[in-house]
Scaffold this motif. Structure first.
Motif, PDB file in Angstrom:
ATOM      1  N   TYR A   1     -77.502 -64.220 -39.316  1.00  0.00           N
ATOM      2  CA  TYR A   1     -76.052 -64.004 -39.397  1.00  0.00           C
ATOM      3  C   TYR A   1     -75.428 -64.211 -38.022  1.00  0.00           C
ATOM      4  CZ  TYR A   1     -75.975 -62.039 -44.143  1.00  0.00           C
ATOM      5  OH  TYR A   1     -76.033 -61.869 -45.502  1.00  0.00           O
ATOM      6  N   ASP A   2     -74.502 -65.176 -37.915  1.00  0.00           N
ATOM      7  CA  ASP A   2     -73.786 -65.389 -36.666  1.00  0.00           C
ATOM      8  C   ASP A   2     -72.621 -64.416 -36.523  1.00  0.00           C
ATOM      9  OD1 ASP A   2     -75.425 -67.542 -35.922  1.00  0.00           O
ATOM     10  OD2 ASP A   2     -74.230 -68.933 -37.132  1.00  0.00           O
ATOM     11  N   SER A   3     -72.061 -64.009 -37.657  1.00  0.00           N
ATOM     12  CA  SER A   3     -70.905 -63.112 -37.648  1.00  0.00           C
ATOM     13  C   SER A   3     -71.342 -61.680 -37.932  1.00  0.00           C
ATOM     14  CB  SER A   3     -69.875 -63.560 -38.702  1.00  0.00           C
ATOM     15  OG  SER A   3     -68.905 -62.565 -38.909  1.00  0.00           O
TER      16      SER A   3
ATOM     17  N   SER B   1     -69.361 -59.204 -38.462  1.00  0.00           N
ATOM     18  CA  SER B   1     -68.499 -58.701 -39.521  1.00  0.00           C
ATOM     19  C   SER B   1     -69.040 -59.077 -40.897  1.00  0.00           C
ATOM     20  CB  SER B   1     -67.083 -59.253 -39.353  1.00  0.00           C
ATOM     21  OG  SER B   1     -66.266 -58.883 -40.442  1.00  0.00           O
ATOM     22  N   SER B   2     -69.447 -60.335 -41.057  1.00  0.00           N
ATOM     23  CA  SER B   2     -70.004 -60.781 -42.337  1.00  0.00           C
ATOM     24  C   SER B   2     -71.295 -60.044 -42.659  1.00  0.00           C
ATOM     25  CB  SER B   2     -70.272 -62.291 -42.308  1.00  0.00           C
ATOM     26  OG  SER B   2     -69.073 -63.005 -42.156  1.00  0.00           O
TER      27      SER B   2
ATOM     28  N   GLN C   1     -76.387 -55.815 -33.805  1.00  0.00           N
ATOM     29  CA  GLN C   1     -76.111 -57.217 -33.482  1.00  0.00           C
ATOM     30  C   GLN C   1     -77.402 -58.034 -33.437  1.00  0.00           C
ATOM     31  OE1 GLN C   1     -72.845 -59.198 -32.440  1.00  0.00           O
ATOM     32  NE2 GLN C   1     -74.496 -60.263 -33.506  1.00  0.00           N
TER      33      GLN C   1
END
Length: 273
Positions: free
Chosen positions: A250-252, A254-255, A242
């Protein structure tokens, strides 16, 4: 092929010289270490070496100095030969050296810089494989030998593919500045129009010539740098998955995980096993 790696807890100088005059191509991995080339009372500095492919001639008077820091380890591959060996190189390698690195065959100084390019994602991946192979002993030597041929082929391919009347040096410098800005602002990169304004090159030329010089569009290059940086952070155990995702913008999660798996073939959580 000479494979050099070094890490340091504090700024450390790593210096080397060659024992005889050589023609070489130096390929830099993700460490982004600083390089200074010293000869005859002069000094040439390469501040941002990440992804750099540097062809050069150097004799015994040239000193290559890398400054290794905790956040900029040394990752360098040097593929070198003496000019007298060119005729004996296999698979047309000698002919390609002569055709594409001609200015290095009749040097007029202790150090002569040949073509300098930045590698595209495919070539960078090949370089990373050299640093991270798990092979040992004779299989490792065979692997290095095969990678030597492959990396030279990709480098010569970069040179041969350039159109006549390639990018002027001033614009090349502007594009390299754009690359530096992207690398230094992975978490919050400027927009294309802002990047264009900062380097003094219009958006059309920025998009067209950036792809021509680096092999990929601007934001594809940005994505590759983000994922490569995250890979390094995870490999060195400096951050959680994370935290690495946030660090490179990257905020996501999953992405980030999906993009990481598409590039490297495994999930980011698997790199630390």
């Amino acid at each position: 092929m000479l494979v050099e790696t070094a890490t340091a807890d504090r700024p450390t100088v790593d210096s080397c010289r060659f024992e005889e005059p050589l023609i070489a191509v130096a390929l830099y991995g993700s460490g982004n270490v600083e390089l200074k080339v010293r000869y005859a009372g002069r000094e040439k500095v390469y501040e941002h070496t990440r992804g750099l492919a540097l062809a050069f001639y150097a004799d015994q008077e040239v000193e290559f100095v890398h400054t290794v820091r905790p956040d900029t380890p040394l990752e360098c591959i040097v593929i070198a030969t003496a000019a007298r060996n060119l005729d004996r190189l296999p698979d047309y390698e000698g002919e390609l050296f002569g055709e594409l690195l001609q200015q290095l065959l009749d040097p007029r100084d202790h150090f002569v810089e040949g073509p300098t390019r930045f590698m595209g994602p495919a070539m960078q991946t090949s370089v990373e494989q050299v640093f991270h192979t798990q092979l040992a002993g004779r299989p490792r030597i065979l692997f290095y030998r095969s990678q030597t041929t492959g990396l030279l082929a990709q480098f010569f391919g970069l040179l041969a593919a350039e159109p006549t009347g390639s990018i002027p040096q001033r614009e090349r410098s502007q594009l390299e500045e754009a690359r530096r800005i992207l690398i230094e602002h992975l978490d919050a990169p400027p927009s294309l129009s802002e990047l264009s304004r900062r380097i003094g090159l219009n958006t059309y030329k920025l998009k067209k010539e950036f792809k021509e010089l680096f092999g990929v569009p601007v934001f594809k290059y940005l994505q590759n740098e983000r994922l490569t940086t995250a890979h390094d952070l995870l490999r060195r155990g400096e951050m959680s998955v994370q935290e690495a995702a946030w660090e490179v913008g990257y905020d996501s999660l999953s992405s980030f995980s999906k993009a990481f798996a598409r590039k490297f073939g495994y999930r980011p959580s698997e790199i630390r096993r």
